[in-house]
Write an enzyme that holds these catalytic residues in place. Structure first.
Site, PDB file in Angstrom:
ATOM      1  N   TYR A   1       2.046-105.346 148.458  1.00  0.00           N
ATOM      2  CA  TYR A   1       1.548-104.018 148.084  1.00  0.00           C
ATOM      3  C   TYR A   1       0.366-104.172 147.125  1.00  0.00           C
ATOM      4  O   TYR A   1       0.518-104.458 145.955  1.00  0.00           O
ATOM      5  CB  TYR A   1       2.646-103.163 147.459  1.00  0.00           C
TER       6      TYR A   1
ATOM      7  N   HIS B   1      10.187-109.834 153.930  1.00  0.00           N
ATOM      8  CA  HIS B   1       9.560-108.563 154.327  1.00  0.00           C
ATOM      9  C   HIS B   1       9.652-108.332 155.849  1.00  0.00           C
ATOM     10  O   HIS B   1       9.891-107.215 156.306  1.00  0.00           O
ATOM     11  CB  HIS B   1       8.097-108.570 153.880  1.00  0.00           C
TER      12      HIS B   1
ATOM     13  N   SER C   1      10.810 -95.287 153.812  1.00  0.00           N
ATOM     14  CA  SER C   1      10.213 -94.066 154.377  1.00  0.00           C
ATOM     15  C   SER C   1      11.283 -93.019 154.676  1.00  0.00           C
ATOM     16  O   SER C   1      11.317 -92.444 155.774  1.00  0.00           O
ATOM     17  CB  SER C   1       9.390 -94.391 155.641  1.00  0.00           C
TER      18      SER C   1
HETATM   19  N1  LIG Z   1      10.122-102.793 153.882  1.00  0.00           N
HETATM   20  C1  LIG Z   1       9.093-102.212 154.424  1.00  0.00           C
HETATM   21  O1  LIG Z   1       8.501-102.715 155.376  1.00  0.00           O
HETATM   22  C2  LIG Z   1       8.610-100.917 153.862  1.00  0.00           C
HETATM   23  C3  LIG Z   1       7.716-100.108 154.605  1.00  0.00           C
HETATM   24  C4  LIG Z   1       7.308 -98.905 154.051  1.00  0.00           C
HETATM   25  C5  LIG Z   1       7.770 -98.495 152.805  1.00  0.00           C
HETATM   26  N2  LIG Z   1       8.629 -99.316 152.103  1.00  0.00           N
HETATM   27  C6  LIG Z   1       9.156 -98.932 150.777  1.00  0.00           C
HETATM   28  O2  LIG Z   1       9.762 -97.646 150.888  1.00  0.00           O
HETATM   29  C7  LIG Z   1       9.207 -96.757 149.938  1.00  0.00           C
HETATM   30  C8  LIG Z   1       9.201 -95.339 150.464  1.00  0.00           C
HETATM   31  O3  LIG Z   1       8.593 -95.254 151.744  1.00  0.00           O
HETATM   32  P1  LIG Z   1       7.224 -94.497 152.027  1.00  0.00           P
HETATM   33  O4  LIG Z   1       6.445 -94.362 150.772  1.00  0.00           O
HETATM   34  O5  LIG Z   1       6.610 -95.196 153.197  1.00  0.00           O
HETATM   35  O6  LIG Z   1       7.659 -93.088 152.592  1.00  0.00           O
HETATM   36  P2  LIG Z   1       8.453 -91.803 152.063  1.00  0.00           P
HETATM   37  O7  LIG Z   1       9.152 -92.094 150.804  1.00  0.00           O
HETATM   38  O8  LIG Z   1       9.200 -91.321 153.238  1.00  0.00           O
HETATM   39  O9  LIG Z   1       7.249 -90.777 151.827  1.00  0.00           O
HETATM   40  C9  LIG Z   1       6.259 -90.966 150.878  1.00  0.00           C
HETATM   41  C10 LIG Z   1       5.186 -89.916 151.110  1.00  0.00           C
HETATM   42  O10 LIG Z   1       5.760 -88.619 150.943  1.00  0.00           O
HETATM   43  C11 LIG Z   1       5.100 -87.889 149.932  1.00  0.00           C
HETATM   44  N3  LIG Z   1       6.173 -87.221 149.172  1.00  0.00           N
HETATM   45  C12 LIG Z   1       7.144 -87.799 148.426  1.00  0.00           C
HETATM   46  N4  LIG Z   1       7.993 -86.886 147.919  1.00  0.00           N
HETATM   47  C13 LIG Z   1       7.540 -85.690 148.353  1.00  0.00           C
HETATM   48  C14 LIG Z   1       7.989 -84.359 148.170  1.00  0.00           C
HETATM   49  N5  LIG Z   1       9.084 -84.083 147.453  1.00  0.00           N
HETATM   50  N6  LIG Z   1       7.285 -83.356 148.761  1.00  0.00           N
HETATM   51  C15 LIG Z   1       6.172 -83.617 149.497  1.00  0.00           C
HETATM   52  N7  LIG Z   1       5.694 -84.868 149.728  1.00  0.00           N
HETATM   53  C16 LIG Z   1       6.382 -85.892 149.145  1.00  0.00           C
HETATM   54  C17 LIG Z   1       4.319 -88.895 149.131  1.00  0.00           C
HETATM   55  O11 LIG Z   1       3.090 -88.361 148.703  1.00  0.00           O
HETATM   56  P3  LIG Z   1       2.714 -88.177 147.132  1.00  0.00           P
HETATM   57  O12 LIG Z   1       2.543 -89.548 146.567  1.00  0.00           O
HETATM   58  O13 LIG Z   1       1.455 -87.401 147.223  1.00  0.00           O
HETATM   59  O14 LIG Z   1       3.874 -87.433 146.547  1.00  0.00           O
HETATM   60  C18 LIG Z   1       4.042 -90.012 150.150  1.00  0.00           C
HETATM   61  O15 LIG Z   1       2.856 -89.745 150.881  1.00  0.00           O
HETATM   62  C19 LIG Z   1       7.816 -97.340 149.656  1.00  0.00           C
HETATM   63  O16 LIG Z   1       7.315 -96.914 148.424  1.00  0.00           O
HETATM   64  C20 LIG Z   1       8.078 -98.819 149.712  1.00  0.00           C
HETATM   65  O17 LIG Z   1       8.566 -99.262 148.453  1.00  0.00           O
HETATM   66  C21 LIG Z   1       9.050-100.505 152.627  1.00  0.00           C
END
Ligand SMILES: NC(=O)c1ccc[n+]([C@@H]2O[C@H](COP(=O)([O-])OP(=O)(O)OC[C@H]3O[C@@H](n4cnc5c(N)ncnc54)[C@H](OP(=O)(O)O)[C@@H]3O)[C@@H](O)[C@H]2O)c1
Length: 327
Positions: free
Chosen positions: A57, A123, A202
């Protein structure tokens, strides 16, 4: 916030963690470091004890920000990070050679300003390195006290079983949400059998399930969602049907769609710990509030019926990213 155990590992964390990726990577420009630190510490103040980052990241920057933010409260929190991409760069392919895993561990410890990584995930499974060698290397790092727990991400059942036989896996981190339910087929039963916890990434469908994104939304140039077929404008248009039914149920429950999406995940298994990501304090508070939302059996039946009536459009990954999952 209530606590949960990740499987039978004895690792206890808050029911919801904080995904820190978006503070530096994936969704556009990095958040200013001071603001990112403030956000992460606000999470701790609201009871979040589980923080997710990765070498990739940034690369590197996100671990540094997480390390700086959590240094003063290190003993109250659980830090998870990941190894597995060549030079930490997701565009350069996979690299889980034992030598490289050790190098990532040493560098991550420095960036995280700590003497141990609580949870060290691979990962993505690297087909070029036997999974036994990966698990064996993490086992040695655990013996040396540099790592506390072993995790995998987007691994298939065979890799999970083989790795677990060498070094018990504490958690699998893979995508899971109301719009990506594939893990229910094969993965969740195996995790239950082996006593492995599940960390859905996500969990808000990369923001889509919150209702904040529609066909008109334009993403920044560097936003990863530009490459995701499910986020093509016509797919977003069609998939709004899912958000609309969830919003209706959420309104009746007097919660937000984001809270409903997270509460639904929490209701699936007591060993599931979602890690929603946000760069905004008000959303962090909203998301954290989901830990207190209780869905009744009738609510769950209603959600199931509503969701299964909708056919989603678009793959969750582009073809090149899809090749990396499920190995
Ligand atoms: N292992 C893997 O391969 C992998 C892949 C992807 C992600 N991850 C991990 O999983 C975590 C979460 O996944 P993600 O960030 O991909 O997706 P997520 O948590 O499903 O969604 C994040 C997105 O939603 C928005 N958001 C969050 N809360 C909100 C709310 N209450 N209302 C409206 N919009 C909202 C955020 O924007 P704003 O910032 O503008 O609020 C951001 O664009 C990541 O941070 C990472 O640590 C791991």
């Amino acid at each position: 916030m209530q606590q949960r155990q990740l499987g039978r590992s004895g690792l206890t964390v808050s029911a919801l963690g904080l995904g820190c990726m978006g503070l530096s990577y994936g969704y556009g420009p990095a958040t200013d470091t001071a603001d990112a630190i403030k956000l992460i510490r606000a999470g701790v103040e609201r009871g979040i004890t589980f923080f997710d980052t990765a070498e990739a990241y940034g690369p590197f920057i996100n671990e540094s920000v997480v390390g700086e933010a959590l240094e003063p409260m290190r003993d109250q929190v659980v830090i998870a990070t990941k190894f597995g991409f060549r030079d930490g760069d997701t565009t350069k392919g996979l690299d889980s050679r034992p030598k490289r895993i050790r190098q990532v561990a040493e560098e991550a410890l420095k960036r995280l300003r700590t003497d141990r990584i609580d949870l060290f995930y691979q990962h993505r499974v690297d087909p070029a390195v036997p999974i036994e060698d990966v698990a064996g290397t993490v086992k040695e790092l655990i013996r040396e006290g540099k790592v506390k727990h072993f995790g995998m991400s987007e691994a298939g059942v065979e890799s999970i079983r083989r790795a677990h036989a060498v070094q018990p896996v504490t958690a699998l981190q893979s995508e899971y949400s109301l719009w990506w339910r594939e893990p229910e087929k094969e993965i969740l039963p195996v995790l239950e059998e082996l006593g492995i916890g599940f960390v859905p990434f996500s969990p808000l469908g990369k923001g889509f399930l919150t209702g904040a994104i529609d066909a008109e939304t334009s993403f920044g140039e560097k936003d990863f969602r530009n490459t995701v077929p499910r986020f093509a404008p016509e797919a977003r248009q069609a998939n709004r049907a899912l958000v609309d039914v969830l919003a209706g149920i959420a309104a009746r429950k007097q919660v937000t769609p984001a809270q409903l999406a997270l509460a639904w995940l929490l209701a699936q298994k007591p060993w599931i710990v979602p890690i929603p990501g946000t760069t905004k304090l008000h959303r962090l508070e909203e998301n954290a509030g989901a830990a207190a939302v209780v869905l009744s059996p009738d609510d769950l039946i209603e959600i199931e019926a509503a969701v299964s009536s909708i056919k989603l459009q678009g793959e969750r990954y582009s073809a090149d990213r899809q090749k990396l999952v499920g190995n």
